[in-house]
Motif scaffolding. Structure first.
Motif, PDB file in Angstrom:
ATOM      1  N   ILE A 141      26.724-104.662 116.903  1.00 45.40           N
ATOM      2  CA  ILE A 141      27.676-104.564 118.109  1.00 45.40           C
ATOM      3  C   ILE A 141      28.404-103.293 117.860  1.00 45.40           C
ATOM      4  N   ILE A 142      28.882-103.093 116.852  1.00 45.82           N
ATOM      5  CA  ILE A 142      29.836-101.598 116.545  1.00 45.82           C
ATOM      6  C   ILE A 142      29.131-100.298 116.616  1.00 45.82           C
ATOM      7  N   ALA A 143      27.596-100.358 116.178  1.00 49.96           N
ATOM      8  CA  ALA A 143      26.960 -99.155 116.453  1.00 49.96           C
ATOM      9  C   ALA A 143      26.410 -99.008 117.876  1.00 49.96           C
ATOM     10  N   ARG A 144      26.174 -99.954 118.738  1.00 48.49           N
ATOM     11  CA  ARG A 144      25.927 -99.894 120.017  1.00 48.49           C
ATOM     12  C   ARG A 144      27.302 -99.295 120.822  1.00 48.49           C
ATOM     13  N   ALA A 145      28.407 -99.831 120.230  1.00 42.40           N
ATOM     14  CA  ALA A 145      29.568 -99.180 120.984  1.00 42.40           C
ATOM     15  C   ALA A 145      29.936 -97.977 120.670  1.00 42.40           C
ATOM     16  N   GLY A 146      29.112 -97.184 119.749  1.00 41.81           N
ATOM     17  CA  GLY A 146      29.528 -96.031 119.479  1.00 41.81           C
ATOM     18  C   GLY A 146      30.899 -95.833 118.733  1.00 41.81           C
ATOM     19  N   VAL A 147      31.395 -96.457 118.046  1.00 39.45           N
ATOM     20  CA  VAL A 147      32.544 -96.449 117.193  1.00 39.45           C
ATOM     21  C   VAL A 147      32.502 -95.452 116.134  1.00 39.45           C
ATOM     22  N   VAL A 148      31.502 -95.635 115.326  1.00 39.52           N
ATOM     23  CA  VAL A 148      31.331 -94.920 114.067  1.00 39.52           C
ATOM     24  C   VAL A 148      30.847 -93.706 114.398  1.00 39.52           C
ATOM     25  N   GLY A 149      31.400 -92.686 113.528  1.00 37.07           N
ATOM     26  CA  GLY A 149      30.891 -91.238 113.907  1.00 37.07           C
ATOM     27  C   GLY A 149      31.741 -90.347 114.864  1.00 37.07           C
ATOM     28  N   LEU A 150      32.887 -90.954 115.356  1.00 38.17           N
ATOM     29  CA  LEU A 150      33.681 -90.489 116.116  1.00 38.17           C
ATOM     30  C   LEU A 150      34.390 -89.166 115.208  1.00 38.17           C
ATOM     31  N   GLY A 151      34.348 -88.147 115.940  1.00 36.69           N
ATOM     32  CA  GLY A 151      35.220 -86.917 115.389  1.00 36.69           C
ATOM     33  C   GLY A 151      34.137 -85.834 114.670  1.00 36.69           C
ATOM     34  N   TYR A 152      32.841 -86.249 114.552  1.00 35.57           N
ATOM     35  CA  TYR A 152      31.915 -85.525 113.716  1.00 35.57           C
ATOM     36  C   TYR A 152      30.867 -84.849 114.709  1.00 35.57           C
ATOM     37  N   PRO A 153      30.414 -83.603 114.680  1.00 35.05           N
ATOM     38  CA  PRO A 153      29.559 -83.353 115.586  1.00 35.05           C
ATOM     39  C   PRO A 153      28.067 -83.685 115.459  1.00 35.05           C
ATOM     40  N   GLU A 154      27.951 -84.036 114.156  1.00 34.75           N
ATOM     41  CA  GLU A 154      26.648 -84.624 113.955  1.00 34.75           C
ATOM     42  C   GLU A 154      26.379 -85.835 114.574  1.00 34.75           C
ATOM     43  N   THR A 155      27.259 -86.641 114.981  1.00 38.25           N
ATOM     44  CA  THR A 155      27.187 -88.120 115.559  1.00 38.25           C
ATOM     45  C   THR A 155      27.610 -88.249 116.961  1.00 38.25           C
ATOM     46  N   ARG A 156      28.764 -87.635 117.266  1.00 34.34           N
ATOM     47  CA  ARG A 156      29.614 -87.969 118.427  1.00 34.34           C
ATOM     48  C   ARG A 156      29.872 -86.554 119.072  1.00 34.34           C
ATOM     49  N   PRO A 157      29.132 -86.058 119.844  1.00 33.54           N
ATOM     50  CA  PRO A 157      29.203 -84.599 120.022  1.00 33.54           C
ATOM     51  C   PRO A 157      30.442 -84.530 121.230  1.00 33.54           C
ATOM     52  N   PHE A 158      30.975 -85.379 121.866  1.00 30.37           N
ATOM     53  CA  PHE A 158      32.220 -85.202 122.933  1.00 30.37           C
ATOM     54  C   PHE A 158      33.267 -84.986 122.293  1.00 30.37           C
ATOM     55  N   GLU A 159      34.052 -84.204 122.748  1.00 31.28           N
ATOM     56  CA  GLU A 159      35.461 -84.117 122.246  1.00 31.28           C
ATOM     57  C   GLU A 159      36.362 -85.184 122.279  1.00 31.28           C
ATOM     58  N   ASN A 160      37.062 -85.516 121.260  1.00 34.90           N
ATOM     59  CA  ASN A 160      37.858 -86.751 121.165  1.00 34.90           C
ATOM     60  C   ASN A 160      39.004 -86.503 120.237  1.00 34.90           C
ATOM     61  N   SER A 161      40.137 -86.712 120.448  1.00 35.02           N
ATOM     62  CA  SER A 161      41.280 -86.615 119.682  1.00 35.02           C
ATOM     63  C   SER A 161      41.425 -87.731 118.606  1.00 35.02           C
ATOM     64  N   ALA A 162      42.365 -87.629 117.610  1.00 37.20           N
ATOM     65  CA  ALA A 162      42.846 -88.206 116.532  1.00 37.20           C
ATOM     66  C   ALA A 162      43.448 -89.332 117.115  1.00 37.20           C
ATOM     67  N   THR A 163      44.477 -89.160 118.300  1.00 40.69           N
ATOM     68  CA  THR A 163      45.018 -90.269 119.064  1.00 40.69           C
ATOM     69  C   THR A 163      43.965 -91.426 119.642  1.00 40.69           C
ATOM     70  N   PHE A 164      42.980 -90.713 120.122  1.00 36.75           N
ATOM     71  CA  PHE A 164      41.959 -91.461 120.764  1.00 36.75           C
ATOM     72  C   PHE A 164      41.153 -92.268 119.697  1.00 36.75           C
ATOM     73  N   ARG A 165      41.079 -91.672 118.443  1.00 38.88           N
ATOM     74  CA  ARG A 165      40.380 -92.712 117.209  1.00 38.88           C
ATOM     75  C   ARG A 165      41.141 -93.572 116.773  1.00 38.88           C
ATOM     76  N   GLY A 166      42.612 -93.350 117.004  1.00 37.83           N
ATOM     77  CA  GLY A 166      43.710 -94.440 116.575  1.00 37.83           C
ATOM     78  C   GLY A 166      43.638 -95.549 117.817  1.00 37.83           C
ATOM     79  N   TRP A 167      43.616 -95.140 118.776  1.00 36.50           N
ATOM     80  CA  TRP A 167      43.411 -96.318 119.822  1.00 36.50           C
ATOM     81  C   TRP A 167      42.212 -97.155 119.773  1.00 36.50           C
ATOM     82  N   THR A 168      41.005 -96.621 119.210  1.00 37.18           N
ATOM     83  CA  THR A 168      39.862 -97.372 118.973  1.00 37.18           C
ATOM     84  C   THR A 168      40.165 -98.559 117.768  1.00 37.18           C
ATOM     85  N   ALA A 169      40.987 -97.934 116.751  1.00 39.35           N
ATOM     86  CA  ALA A 169      41.404 -99.080 115.818  1.00 39.35           C
ATOM     87  C   ALA A 169      42.512-100.127 116.319  1.00 39.35           C
ATOM     88  N   PHE A 170      43.102 -99.655 117.288  1.00 40.39           N
ATOM     89  CA  PHE A 170      44.011-100.556 117.877  1.00 40.39           C
ATOM     90  C   PHE A 170      43.170-101.767 118.688  1.00 40.39           C
TER      91      PHE A 170
END
Length: 392
Positions: A56-85
């Motif tokens: 489920i988590i893999a399909r949701a695309g949560v892992v790899g945020l912030g790394y060009p090798e895995t999640r190419p779209f631009e995202n902020s540390a604040t956004f990654r914090g909101w995913t944890a929230f």
């Protein structure tokens, strides 16, 4: 999926995210509500991790945020914090699984790995093909990991030989690989290694009888002459300062996670108190309950504000150890008060998983301590503001 701030985001902080980030969070929230929320109570009661969650988590695309090798779209540390929230307001154990997989494991490779190591491992972690664990804490070394690490690493030709033990290692009973931090016998420096869990001499034993984060499969790890090729050493992990560069990022995300746990407990209590009828009216109509609700909401709002600022500093390259340490210590303390009030508002029903706050209340105790206790984080802050280290 359209995104709207949750009831616990009283100041609508999340509206400052980009359209793409809010769209992602809306989709994640829908997935969690549909696929994770219905199964967590039963698995928590049985102290089992749901086999479906990694997929489920893999399909949701949560892992790899912030790394060009895995999640190419631009995202902020604040956004990654909101995913944890968002993860934590549904279930702290699921959020912890992601925190290990994405923050500690992918983070170790993303921060300390070579280009080849990043290219090999980050996509596998993001897709769920590989589940990782992070082996730093030891039976006799927790807060003093910088100097007290006892696990050793010895170079032997084209291999490294690892010996020692680790404790409280999340995901470790079913992980495919573990990042092991060990002290080099030659120079005494802490270094990191990618260790497949199938390696001879590596064993992991589940820790039983936990009262918090019962879904998380923590393990004791034993390393007996575990041999890994020289290419398994993280290229840029050559001292505890490098380990700290990983923890600096994840400690801030633990603060976000704690804010999410507080939010989940508050929202569950808000639902309960508006539906629970006593003396002919909802208990939410009483002054005492409204006082508790307002206290919880104040705690969460202050916590989100601190988390947002720390994440902004991370994006700007300005965050230091003391910044993330203060956030982790403060937010987990406010979380602890909030989950207690949420449980209290549900009376006797607050101690069973049926109504929500009970699970958040129990899980908060683990989050309060992991990735640095409040006391140790206060000492990190104290050293920064006074110029004097109070560590023993």
């Amino acid at each position: 999926m359209p995104f709207t701030p949750v009831p616990s985001d009283f100041y609508d902080y999340a509206l400052a995210l980009t359209d793409r980030e809010r769209e992602f969070l809306g989709e994640l929230r829908s997935t969690l509500d549909r696929e994770v929320a219905p199964i967590v109570d039963d698995h928590w009661d049985r102290a089992e991790f749901p086999a479906a969650v990694p997929g489920i988590i893999a399909r949701a695309g949560v892992v790899g945020l912030g790394y060009p090798e895995t999640r190419p779209f631009e995202n902020s540390a604040t956004f990654r914090g909101w995913t944890a929230f968002e993860l934590a307001r549904v279930d702290a154990s699921t959020a912890t699984y992601v925190g290990v997989q994405n923050g500690l494991v992918a983070g170790s490779i993303g921060v300390c790995g070579s280009e080849a190591q990043r290219a090999e491992w980050l996509p596998k972690l993001a897709s769920g093909e590989v589940v990782g664990a992070f082996g730093l804490t030891e039976p006799l070394s927790g807060s003093d990991s910088a100097k007290g690490l006892r696990t050793t690493a010895r170079r032997d030709g084209d291999e490294w030989v690892l010996n020692g033990s680790k404790r409280w290692i999340g995901n470790a009973t079913f992980s495919d690989m573990t990042i092991i931090w060990a002290k080099d016998e030659v120079d005494g420096q802490v270094k990191g290694f990618i260790v497949p869990t199938s390696t001879p001499g590596y064993t992991a034993t589940k820790i039983e009888h936990k009262m918090a984060l019962r879904m998380v499969q923590n393990a004791d790890i034993t390393l007996e002459d575990v041999r890994v090729p020289a290419s398994s050493k993280l290229e840029h992990a050559n001292s505890f300062k490098d380990t700290s560069s990983v923890l600096r990022q994840t400690r801030a995300e633990v603060a976000w996670l704690a804010a999410g746990v507080a939010a989940g407990a508050y929202e569950a209590a808000l639902r309960y108190t508006t539906e629970r009828i006593q003396f002919g009216r909802p208990i939410a109509a009483t002054q005492l309950v409204q006082h508790h609700l307002a206290t919880c909401l104040g705690n969460i709002t202050a916590s989100i504000g601190m988390c947002v600022r720390v994440s902004e500093m991370l994006d700007a390259g300005e965050q230091r150890d003391e910044h993330s340490a203060l956030a982790k210590a403060f937010v987990t303390s406010r979380m602890r008060e909030t989950v207690a009030l949420a449980r209290e508002m549900c009376g006797g029903n607050g101690i069973v998983t049926d109504y929500g706050p009970g699970r958040f209340f129990a899980d908060a105790e683990a989050i309060y301590s992991y990735e640095g206790t409040r006391e140790m984080n206060h000492l990190i802050v104290g050293r920064a503001v006074t110029g004097h280290a109070a560590f023993v």
